[in-house]
Motif scaffolding. Sequence first.
Motif, PDB file in Angstrom:
ATOM      1  N   GLY A 153      -8.753  -0.062  10.218  1.00 50.41           N
ATOM      2  CA  GLY A 153      -6.583   0.424  10.840  1.00 50.41           C
ATOM      3  C   GLY A 153      -6.758   1.741  10.381  1.00 50.41           C
ATOM      4  O   GLY A 153      -7.979   2.591  10.003  1.00 50.41           O
ATOM      5  N   THR A 154      -5.427   2.242  10.504  1.00 47.84           N
ATOM      6  CA  THR A 154      -5.158   3.229  10.075  1.00 47.84           C
ATOM      7  C   THR A 154      -4.088   2.922   8.972  1.00 47.84           C
ATOM      8  O   THR A 154      -3.135   2.244   8.691  1.00 47.84           O
ATOM      9  CB  THR A 154      -4.438   3.824  11.413  1.00 47.84           C
ATOM     10  OG1 THR A 154      -3.745   2.823  12.196  1.00 47.84           O
ATOM     11  CG2 THR A 154      -5.650   4.044  12.732  1.00 47.84           C
ATOM     12  N   ILE A 155      -4.255   4.576   8.392  1.00 46.52           N
ATOM     13  CA  ILE A 155      -2.321   4.303   7.367  1.00 46.52           C
ATOM     14  C   ILE A 155      -1.585   5.462   7.886  1.00 46.52           C
ATOM     15  O   ILE A 155      -2.902   6.491   7.964  1.00 46.52           O
ATOM     16  CB  ILE A 155      -2.945   4.450   6.039  1.00 46.52           C
ATOM     17  CG1 ILE A 155      -4.206   5.234   5.607  1.00 46.52           C
ATOM     18  CG2 ILE A 155      -3.652   2.819   6.091  1.00 46.52           C
ATOM     19  CD1 ILE A 155      -4.247   5.182   4.407  1.00 46.52           C
ATOM     20  N   MET A 183       1.054  -1.422  -0.036  1.00 44.79           N
ATOM     21  CA  MET A 183      -0.334  -0.271  -0.027  1.00 44.79           C
ATOM     22  C   MET A 183       1.172   0.954  -0.211  1.00 44.79           C
ATOM     23  O   MET A 183       0.803   1.854   1.067  1.00 44.79           O
ATOM     24  CB  MET A 183      -1.131   0.254   1.344  1.00 44.79           C
ATOM     25  CG  MET A 183      -1.895   1.398   1.319  1.00 44.79           C
ATOM     26  SD  MET A 183      -3.156   0.870   2.770  1.00 44.79           S
ATOM     27  CE  MET A 183      -4.371   1.344   2.581  1.00 44.79           C
ATOM     28  N   ASN A 184       2.053   1.071  -0.710  1.00 41.47           N
ATOM     29  CA  ASN A 184       2.945   2.508  -1.096  1.00 41.47           C
ATOM     30  C   ASN A 184       2.736   3.197  -2.060  1.00 41.47           C
ATOM     31  O   ASN A 184       3.815   4.134  -2.916  1.00 41.47           O
ATOM     32  CB  ASN A 184       4.363   1.596  -0.919  1.00 41.47           C
ATOM     33  CG  ASN A 184       4.413   1.182  -1.986  1.00 41.47           C
ATOM     34  OD1 ASN A 184       4.245   0.362  -2.759  1.00 41.47           O
ATOM     35  ND2 ASN A 184       5.484   0.523  -1.021  1.00 41.47           N
ATOM     36  N   TYR A 230       3.681   4.648  14.225  1.00 40.40           N
ATOM     37  CA  TYR A 230       3.382   4.900  13.311  1.00 40.40           C
ATOM     38  C   TYR A 230       5.086   6.336  12.889  1.00 40.40           C
ATOM     39  O   TYR A 230       6.104   5.878  12.023  1.00 40.40           O
ATOM     40  CB  TYR A 230       3.011   6.095  12.534  1.00 40.40           C
ATOM     41  CG  TYR A 230       1.699   4.743  11.764  1.00 40.40           C
ATOM     42  CD1 TYR A 230       2.664   4.957  10.653  1.00 40.40           C
ATOM     43  CD2 TYR A 230       0.835   4.378  12.202  1.00 40.40           C
ATOM     44  CE1 TYR A 230       1.157   3.474   9.808  1.00 40.40           C
ATOM     45  CE2 TYR A 230      -0.260   3.634  11.519  1.00 40.40           C
ATOM     46  CZ  TYR A 230      -0.191   3.037  10.227  1.00 40.40           C
ATOM     47  OH  TYR A 230      -0.851   2.364   9.263  1.00 40.40           O
ATOM     48  N   SER A 243      -8.129   6.994   9.888  1.00 38.64           N
ATOM     49  CA  SER A 243      -8.681   5.683  10.074  1.00 38.64           C
ATOM     50  C   SER A 243      -9.372   5.898   8.807  1.00 38.64           C
ATOM     51  O   SER A 243      -9.620   6.535   8.035  1.00 38.64           O
ATOM     52  CB  SER A 243      -9.871   6.627  10.819  1.00 38.64           C
ATOM     53  OG  SER A 243      -8.930   6.501  12.179  1.00 38.64           O
ATOM     54  N   TYR A 265       0.607   4.498   4.226  1.00 39.48           N
ATOM     55  CA  TYR A 265       1.564   3.189   4.357  1.00 39.48           C
ATOM     56  C   TYR A 265       0.810   2.527   5.155  1.00 39.48           C
ATOM     57  O   TYR A 265       0.467   3.269   6.281  1.00 39.48           O
ATOM     58  CB  TYR A 265       2.646   3.731   4.488  1.00 39.48           C
ATOM     59  CG  TYR A 265       3.544   3.876   3.739  1.00 39.48           C
ATOM     60  CD1 TYR A 265       4.816   3.136   2.675  1.00 39.48           C
ATOM     61  CD2 TYR A 265       3.991   5.156   2.789  1.00 39.48           C
ATOM     62  CE1 TYR A 265       5.256   3.574   1.988  1.00 39.48           C
ATOM     63  CE2 TYR A 265       4.690   5.440   2.189  1.00 39.48           C
ATOM     64  CZ  TYR A 265       5.501   4.584   1.599  1.00 39.48           C
ATOM     65  OH  TYR A 265       6.366   4.975   0.565  1.00 39.48           O
ATOM     66  N   SER A 266       1.605   1.431   5.328  1.00 41.04           N
ATOM     67  CA  SER A 266       0.355   0.924   7.247  1.00 41.04           C
ATOM     68  C   SER A 266       1.511   0.585   7.798  1.00 41.04           C
ATOM     69  O   SER A 266       2.170   1.095   7.429  1.00 41.04           O
ATOM     70  CB  SER A 266      -0.001  -0.684   6.467  1.00 41.04           C
ATOM     71  OG  SER A 266       1.055  -1.138   6.314  1.00 41.04           O
ATOM     72  N   ASP A 290       2.829  -1.953   8.710  1.00 43.85           N
ATOM     73  CA  ASP A 290       3.706  -2.736   8.219  1.00 43.85           C
ATOM     74  C   ASP A 290       4.486  -2.847   7.008  1.00 43.85           C
ATOM     75  O   ASP A 290       5.761  -2.836   6.589  1.00 43.85           O
ATOM     76  CB  ASP A 290       3.306  -4.354   8.227  1.00 43.85           C
ATOM     77  CG  ASP A 290       2.771  -4.554   8.997  1.00 43.85           C
ATOM     78  OD1 ASP A 290       3.299  -4.787  10.302  1.00 43.85           O
ATOM     79  OD2 ASP A 290       1.357  -5.967   9.288  1.00 43.85           O
TER      80      ASP A 290
END
Length: 177
Positions: free
Chosen positions: A109-111, A1-2, A20, A105, A130-131, A133
């Motif tokens: 979840g969140t990013i 997710m980048n 983060y 949000s 980005y997540s 991970d």
Amino acid sequence: MNAVTPVAVRLPNPPKSDAYARVRSQTVDAFAMLEFSVAALALRVGIVLPDRALVSQRLKALKAHEAISRLTLKQGADPLKLVDSAERLLSERADIVHSYMEIVSVEGGTIALFRNAINRAAKRPDARAYSLDALRKLCAEASGIARLIDGAKVRPASAAIPAPSPPRPLPGAAAGP
């Protein structure tokens, strides 16, 4: 997710995340280590650029320099592919370093969103998302490339191709004149 993603989300009070912030800080440090490794290697092989040369300029000079063929890297990595990998990370580096981080949000979840200052000033909605991970993975990738570059061995130009040995004399052949 980048991937670079157009974003129009504006939350009045976005959530905060120390996790983060820590990983972003580690990622910025990893990119700084990568820049140092590239600059140090360029100097070791005799590439002289202005002190303020960009890391992209140093990578381009490394790719074009004859010494790239004399580099030996750990794990049998290909020097040109390693330079290409470092170059590929530069746009992500720019977006993370030249942005403030927005935690958003999302469903599930969140990013973290990073909108480069140039994009923000131009009122372009592009952002990099980005997540946690994915940000950790980016940090590990930049650190790994930096370590491989740090460990590069440069063979001397004379050692690039060993000279052949003279043939051994045949048994019973006359020795010398």
